[in-house]
Design a protein around this motif. Structure first.
Motif, short mmCIF file in Angstrom:
data_model
loop_
_atom_site.label_atom_id
_atom_site.label_comp_id
_atom_site.label_asym_id
_atom_site.label_seq_id
_atom_site.Cartn_x
_atom_site.Cartn_y
_atom_site.Cartn_z
N ALA A 191 52.47 44.77 48.46
CA ALA A 191 51.60 45.18 47.36
C ALA A 191 50.26 45.66 47.88
CB ALA A 191 51.37 43.99 46.42
N SER A 192 49.82 46.75 47.41
CA SER A 192 48.50 47.33 47.64
C SER A 192 48.15 47.58 49.10
CB SER A 192 47.42 46.47 46.98
OG SER A 192 47.21 45.27 47.66
N SER A 193 49.09 47.42 50.01
CA SER A 193 48.74 47.59 51.41
C SER A 193 48.32 49.02 51.73
CB SER A 193 49.89 47.17 52.32
OG SER A 193 51.02 47.95 52.07
N ALA A 194 49.04 49.98 51.19
CA ALA A 194 48.69 51.37 51.49
C ALA A 194 47.31 51.70 50.96
CB ALA A 194 49.73 52.31 50.88
N VAL A 195 46.99 51.26 49.75
CA VAL A 195 45.68 51.54 49.17
C VAL A 195 44.58 50.81 49.93
CG1 VAL A 195 44.26 51.31 47.10
CG2 VAL A 195 46.63 52.04 46.91
N ALA A 196 44.83 49.54 50.26
CA ALA A 196 43.81 48.78 50.98
C ALA A 196 43.52 49.41 52.34
CB ALA A 196 44.27 47.33 51.17
N MET A 197 44.59 49.79 53.06
CA MET A 197 44.37 50.42 54.36
C MET A 197 43.70 51.77 54.21
SD MET A 197 47.52 49.46 56.84
CE MET A 197 48.81 49.93 55.71
N PHE A 198 44.09 52.54 53.18
CA PHE A 198 43.48 53.84 52.99
C PHE A 198 41.98 53.68 52.76
CE2 PHE A 198 41.95 57.18 50.14
CZ PHE A 198 42.15 58.27 50.97
N SER A 224 42.59 35.15 40.72
CA SER A 224 42.04 34.73 39.42
C SER A 224 42.72 35.46 38.26
CB SER A 224 40.54 34.96 39.37
OG SER A 224 40.25 36.36 39.34
N ARG A 225 43.40 36.55 38.52
CA ARG A 225 44.08 37.31 37.46
C ARG A 225 45.58 37.19 37.63
NH1 ARG A 225 41.28 41.42 39.90
NH2 ARG A 225 39.08 41.20 39.52
N ASN A 226 46.24 36.93 36.54
CA ASN A 226 47.69 36.91 36.56
C ASN A 226 48.18 37.38 35.20
OD1 ASN A 226 50.11 36.63 37.83
ND2 ASN A 226 50.05 34.39 38.00
N PRO A 227 48.75 38.56 35.03
CA PRO A 227 49.30 39.40 36.07
C PRO A 227 48.21 39.92 37.02
CG PRO A 227 49.65 40.39 33.89
CD PRO A 227 48.97 39.10 33.70
N ARG A 228 48.61 40.11 38.26
CA ARG A 228 47.70 40.51 39.32
C ARG A 228 47.20 41.95 39.15
NH1 ARG A 228 47.15 35.41 40.61
NH2 ARG A 228 48.70 34.58 42.02
N SER A 229 46.03 42.17 39.73
CA SER A 229 45.50 43.54 39.80
C SER A 229 46.07 44.19 41.05
CB SER A 229 43.97 43.51 39.90
OG SER A 229 43.42 42.96 38.75
N LEU A 230 47.01 45.09 40.87
CA LEU A 230 47.64 45.75 41.98
C LEU A 230 47.32 47.24 41.94
CD1 LEU A 230 51.15 44.07 41.81
CD2 LEU A 230 49.21 43.44 43.24
N LEU A 231 47.02 47.78 43.10
CA LEU A 231 46.71 49.21 43.18
C LEU A 231 47.88 49.97 43.74
CD1 LEU A 231 43.14 48.88 44.63
CD2 LEU A 231 43.79 49.20 42.26
#
Length: 153
Positions: free
Chosen positions: A5-12, A146-153
């Protein structure tokens, strides 16, 4: 098997914040712009680091949960960072690049646990990150959880 989850966005975002230091990755800019030899070299370096991070994250995500040995690239953290994992890659002149990850087993509406890249940091050779750096990483993890459902990019 984990969901990445979100790895591509985080790395970008992490790499994008370092554009002034290292330049971009081939294929991301205007193809008609010419690059200097230095820009060509730094582009190759950044692409190599990004590819290494991607390969490690994919290997971890496709292994059974908590079974990936890591080989020095994927390390479980300890102390105040227990529950966190660090992806380690060395760049030019042995500059250290790190991604800080969580395994999320509690995300709502997800059948599989997720490998989540929270943030990335870098440091010069043979230096340590400060306690404030680790505190910032932990705070980002608290915000994520702290959020569930999670904030995913």
């Amino acid at each position: 098997m984990l969901t990445v989850a979100s790895s591509a966005v985080a790395m970008f975002r992490w790499w994008q914040s370092r554009q002034d230091q290292f330049g971009g990755c081939a294929g991301l800019g205007d193809p008609h712009e010419s690059m200097t030899p230095r820009e060509t070299t730094t582009t190759k370096i950044v692409c190599r680091l990004r590819a290494k991070f991607n390969a490690i994250l994919i290997a971890v995500a496709t292994a059974p949960p908590k079974r990936f040995s890591g080989g020095g690239y994927w390390e479980a953290m300890h102390g105040d960072m227990t529950g966190w994992f660090e992806v380690r890659v060395d760049g030019p002149r042995r500059h250290h690049y790190r991604l800080y990850c969580l395994l999320d087993y509690d995300a709502a509406e997800r059948a599989k646990p997720m490998l989540v890249v929270i943030t990335g940091l870098d440091k010069p050779f043979r230096t340590k990150l400060s306690e404030a750096d680790y505190k910032d990483v932990r705070e980002l993890g608290i915000e994520y959880r702290s959020r569930n459902p999670r904030s995913l990019l």
